[in-house]
Design a protein around this motif. Structure first.
Motif, mmCIF file in Angstrom:
data_model
loop_
_atom_site.group_PDB
_atom_site.id
_atom_site.type_symbol
_atom_site.label_atom_id
_atom_site.label_comp_id
_atom_site.label_asym_id
_atom_site.label_seq_id
_atom_site.Cartn_x
_atom_site.Cartn_y
_atom_site.Cartn_z
ATOM 1 N N GLU A 125 -5.831 3.656 -6.176
ATOM 2 C CA GLU A 125 -5.250 3.733 -7.525
ATOM 3 C C GLU A 125 -3.736 3.932 -7.533
ATOM 4 O O GLU A 125 -3.087 3.696 -8.546
ATOM 5 C CB GLU A 125 -5.946 4.850 -8.320
ATOM 6 N N TRP A 126 -3.176 4.355 -6.402
ATOM 7 C CA TRP A 126 -1.727 4.520 -6.318
ATOM 8 C C TRP A 126 -0.993 3.209 -6.584
ATOM 9 O O TRP A 126 0.141 3.222 -7.042
ATOM 10 C CB TRP A 126 -1.332 5.072 -4.949
ATOM 11 N N VAL A 127 -1.644 2.078 -6.284
ATOM 12 C CA VAL A 127 -0.931 0.797 -6.382
ATOM 13 C C VAL A 127 -0.364 0.604 -7.786
ATOM 14 O O VAL A 127 0.792 0.209 -7.946
ATOM 15 C CB VAL A 127 -1.849 -0.390 -6.016
ATOM 16 N N GLN A 128 -1.156 0.914 -8.796
ATOM 17 C CA GLN A 128 -0.669 0.693 -10.167
ATOM 18 C C GLN A 128 -0.414 2.015 -10.890
ATOM 19 O O GLN A 128 -0.530 2.109 -12.111
ATOM 20 C CB GLN A 128 -1.650 -0.211 -10.914
ATOM 21 N N HIS A 129 -0.030 3.008 -10.116
ATOM 22 C CA HIS A 129 0.297 4.308 -10.696
ATOM 23 C C HIS A 129 1.614 4.207 -11.486
ATOM 24 O O HIS A 129 2.536 3.507 -11.067
ATOM 25 C CB HIS A 129 0.438 5.318 -9.548
#
Ligand code: SF4
Ligand code: SF4
Lengths: 359, 537
Positions: free
Chosen positions: A277-281
């Motif tokens: 989920e960090w990718v589109q944080h």
């Protein structure tokens, strides 16, 4: 190596060759993939539990489970007789009846989550005849944010228990109770986080009904857009597990392991499986920044690149070309490291470049 | 990787991951594999289920150690003594593969004399491992039909990292456990593409494909390829460059690496970066390091970028963009190329990652037969010297890249700092399964946060009591370089007198404490051991 004598048998009227040790299920699958199963996962020891893969072998009084029967020379095997298909439909009706009526299983639940649903369509199983029976005691209260334990859908194929033991080697879950009371449980019946579970997600990905499901992905069940998969490699450790990035439009909605991934053969760990989920944080940098009066402020690419280049040029002018140093990342792809070392070596004629050498 | 490069001529995993199923004896040392390389660890579990013997040398009762048939709980930083004694036993018991030693190695007599005094009893006095267990381990490995060694940072992140690796190499060369399936010496690389960053030439001593910069032939080759003069002199390592920041190094480009949190002696590191005249950071987030920069350039991330990663078993594989990056973020190759063009360079007119990768292949003997097209399937292990070559899953068959395998003669030395009255406790650092490095990634995902929401220091329950600490309460952890406050977790994974923490959380920068010394050959930091004091806070 001496080539072994060729083994042959008759499969649905056709003479076919088979390999030493091959099961009838594997053989049938090589020749058309029509024999159904719910408890089969080719990485696991066959169990013969779901009885859907039964076939007729001439000379045997009753149909046999093809996944636990080895091919033998001269066998005469039928996989698609009317009687077999009737038996399979009855089984399918029974299994479907144990599942909540009208439930749709979102493919985001897991890689294998559509297997039961697909069979229900194939056999037009309505489940009405056995309605009311349930196996499993649902543990949707398990507080972990990764794995949904929706045992109302459990059909007791034990693929999760077997994958946890045989593939993952963690033995975190077991089979408890009998008959309709049979359920999948942890030691002491507590939440997964209090068990030996490492949240690798392998049980989720082998579950044929979506009873075990990916909670991170399911959050996007209602998101608009077509579900698409892009083959890639995990961004974490050096094992290099292959995986599919699931997307809807421009949003990553999940990750599923690649079963033909050369380094992982369908396995992932908690990071590769659940930590994307960090990718589109919202914290992601979306614009170049330059320092103005001590503060980093947004800038255009031209401005920022000019500033970056000027600083390097100025340092080299004032202190010599050896004053400039570059560090490449061990996480970015090759093309990043390659261009960085080429920049240092061609623009500054030095070898002042390294990567984060901590192995 | 320098240790292996010197003794065998190639610093990489010798055998593919699938070989982990094949050995009859597996020796793991300094690797918390179930946490750091979980999917590889599942293969070990399967090998064991099939009857392989697992020997684990690690100071702590890590999960792998609990599964081991034999656990050697050595005192932190005493690997050379343990391995020297294993070599001693292998020689003494007549387990040396004479034919292999005669045909493929050099320096055996010197090694034999060198280890003559390294008796298991001597090693016991240093390592704390029972002499009988050292013997059992040596004999099991020495007798194995196929013995395989796996190690990670627990071996390399020491001032004696090269000595450690060469000590392991000696065991391999003595017993001929190399160049065959299911054997070998296998350093497991930590980051997804740390192998690839080296393969691509981001090293101060090597061009792409590990071609030494000091070789005039390579200089000529790259001058021809790139059309500019290139230097014959090695560059500085990152560690030295940070040390000389503000004196010799005045400008830095740092890509995707949260140096301030991940590097040892974090305070020193911050001061070093602050003393630069110009710092440019390319990253995904405004990390602690990026906050110090003059210019921050936003990169596209995993999932948004086409490219190649090479895994720990030397297997290049394609990563693919599934979505567009946020805002104006761009691929790093594009950013760096734009910068290079502004600096007047030619040869940076790339229009795709494929063009960059194919240029790399054309200049690297290890990738010579590869291309963007070919790595799409990820079926090759390098070296792939020419087109049509099937790749090299197992290294060192028949011959080592340096010719004969070299027996080195390392001797045990104490760590850079040893415990004393003021700092009586050993701190050792490592990874946790759910987190990864500085958590810029895993910390922004719900799953890992649920499992490991905060940093702790693991202290043996008996020490918790003895030192007046309390489980769940804060403690002050101090070394000669600084102190941090961190919550205590009573845990019997570490032995008494040794405490453990990871370096994942920037609010508890454990690397403020570490960094007492560097390996003289590789400049790898002593991150694994550091004497500390621990008191209630
Ligand atoms: S997530 Fe992995 S460890 Fe946990 S129960 Fe499922 S298979 Fe077992
Ligand atoms: S899924 Fe886990 S084991 Fe596989 S590459 Fe990612 S971090 Fe490593």
């Amino acid at each position: 190596m001496t080539s072994p004598a060729e083994h042959r048998l008759l499969l649905d009227g056709e003479s076919v060759s088979f390999r030493e040790g091959e099961t009838l299920f594997e053989l049938a699958r090589r020749h058309g993939d029509a024999v159904p199963s719910l408890c089969f996962d080719d990485r696991l020891e066959p169990l013969g539990a779901c009885r859907l893969c039964v076939v007729e072998v001439e000379g045997q009084a009753r149909p046999v489970a093809s996944c636990t029967t080895q091919a033998a020379d001269g066998m005469v095997v039928r996989t698609m007789t009317e009687a077999l298909e009737r038996h399979r439909k009855a089984l399918c009706d029974l299994v479907v009846s144990e599942n909540p009526a009208g439930a749709t299983i979102d493919p985001l639940r897991g890689s294998a989550s559509q297997e039961l649903a697909a069979l229900a369509v194939r056999y037009e199983a309505d489940g009405g005849r056995f309605a009311g029976a349930r196996s499993g005691a649902s543990r949707t209260d398990d507080p972990n944010p990764m794995i949904l334990r929706d045992y109302d859908h459990c059909i007791s194929c034990y693929r999760c228990v077997r994958v946890c033991s045989e593939q993952q080697g963690d033995d975190a879950i077991t089979v408890g109770g009998r008959g309709f009371a049979t359920r999948i449980t942890t030691e002491f019946e507590g939440p997964l986080a209090d068990s030996a579970c490492t949240f690798c997600g392998q049980c989720v990905q082998t579950c044929p009904t979506g009873a075990l499901a990916d909670r991170r992905a399911l959050r996007h069940a209602d998101a608009p857009g077509e579900l698409a998969a892009t083959r890639s490699v995990c961004p974490y450790c050096g094992v290099g597990c292959s995986l599919d990035i699931l997307t809807k439009g421009e949003r990553i909605v999940g990750v599923q392991p690649a079963f033909d991934g050369p380094a992982n053969e369908g396995a992932l760990c908690v990071k590769g499986q659940f930590a994307w989920e960090w990718v589109q944080h919202p914290d992601r940098l979306a614009t170049p920044l330059v320092r103005e009066d001590g503060e980093l402020v947004e800038a255009s690419w031209d401005e920022a690149l000019d500033r970056a280049a000027d600083g390097f040029r100025e340092a080299a002018r004032a202190h010599g070309r050896e004053a400039v140093y570059a560090v490449a990342s061990g996480r970015a792809p090759h093309e990043s490291a390659y261009t960085i070392q080429k920049l240092v070596r061609t623009c500054f004629q030095s070898n002042h470049v390294d990567n984060c050498s901590r192995a | 990787m320098a240790g292996l490069a010197a003794t065998l001529g190639r610093g990489a995993m010798s055998n593919p991951l699938e070989d982990m199923d094949k050995p009859d004896v597996i020796f793991c040392i300094g690797t918390n594999m179930t946490e750091a390389h979980p999917v590889a660890a599942t293969r070990l579990k399967k090998a064991q289920a099939r009857g392989a013997t697992l020997i684990v040398a690690d100071p702590r009762q890590i999960p792998l150690a609990r599964r081991a048939d034999l656990h050697l709980p050595l005192r932190v930083g005493t690997d050379v003594a343990l391995l020297g004694a294993m070599a001693h036993v292998i020689v003494r018991e007549g387990l040396v593969d004479e034919a292999f030693v005669a045909e493929r190695t050099e320096g055996f007599e010197r090694l034999r004399d060198h280890v003559a005094s390294f008796t298991p009893e001597w090693a016991e006095s240093i390592t704390g491992v029972a002499a009988a267990d050292i013997e059992r381990a040596a004999i099991a490995y020495g007798r194995a039909e196929r013995g395989a060694i796996y190690y990670t940072l627990g071996i390399t992140e020491h001032i004696c990292g090269v000595d450690n690796v060469q000590s392991l190499c000696n065991l391999v060369l003595l017993t001929g456990n190399i160049g065959r399936p299911g054997t070998g010496i296998n350093p497991m690389r930590g980051q997804n593409n740390i192998q690839g960053a080296g393969d691509a030439g981001a090293l101060p001593n090597n061009y792409p494909g590990f071609q030494p910069v000091t070789d005039p032939n390579n200089q000529a080759k790259f001058e021809r390829a790139w059309g500019v003069r290139v230097d014959l002199e090695k560059g500085m390592t990152k560690v030295r460059a940070l040390e000389r920041a503000g004196e010799k190094i005045f400008a830095m480009l740092i890509c995707g690496e949260n140096t301030v949190v991940s590097d040892p002696d974090a305070d020193h590191c911050r001061r070093a970066l602050e003393s630069l005249e110009h710092l440019v950071v390319i990253d995904l987030f405004l990390t602690e390091t990026a906050e110090l920069a003059d210019v921050v350039l936003p990169a596209s991330s995993w999932g948004e970028t086409d490219g190649v990663f090479t895994n720990t078993e030397r297997r290049p594989q394609r990563v693919r963009a599934a979505i567009a990056p946020p805002g104006e973020a761009r691929p790093e190759w594009w950013i760096v190329s734009q910068l290079a063009r502004r600096l007047g360079a030619e040869g940076f007119e790339y229009e795709s990652a494929a063009e960059v990768f194919d240029e790399l292949c054309s200049l690297s003997p290890t990738y010579g037969g590869l291309s963007w097209e070919l790595v799409a399937e990820g079926r090759h292990h390098w070296p792939v010297p020419e087109a049509g070559h099937p790749g090299t899953p197992v290294l060192h068959i028949g011959e080592f890249p340096r010719g004969r395998g070299l027996f080195a003669t390392p001797s045990f030395r104490d760590p850079a700092e040893v415990t004393d009255e003021e700092y009586p406790v050993w701190l050792t650092t490592g990874r946790r399964l759910a987190h990864y490095h500085t958590r810029t990634m895993s910390g922004r995902s719900a799953g890992p946060e649920f499992l490991v929401p905060e940093e702790v220091v693991e202290v043996h329950p008996a020490d918790v009591t003895a030192w007046g600490l309390a489980d769940g309460e804060n403690a002050l952890l101090s070394s000669r370089r600084g102190s941090v406050v961190v919550r205590v977790a009573a845990d019997d994974t570490s032995p008494r007198g040794t405490v453990f923490s990871s370096f994942s959380f920037s609010d508890v920068p454990v690397n403020v404490l570490t960094g007492s010394g560097y390996d003289p050959v590789t400049d790898t930091a002593e991150l694994k051991v550091c004497p500390v004091r621990i008191e209630p806070a």
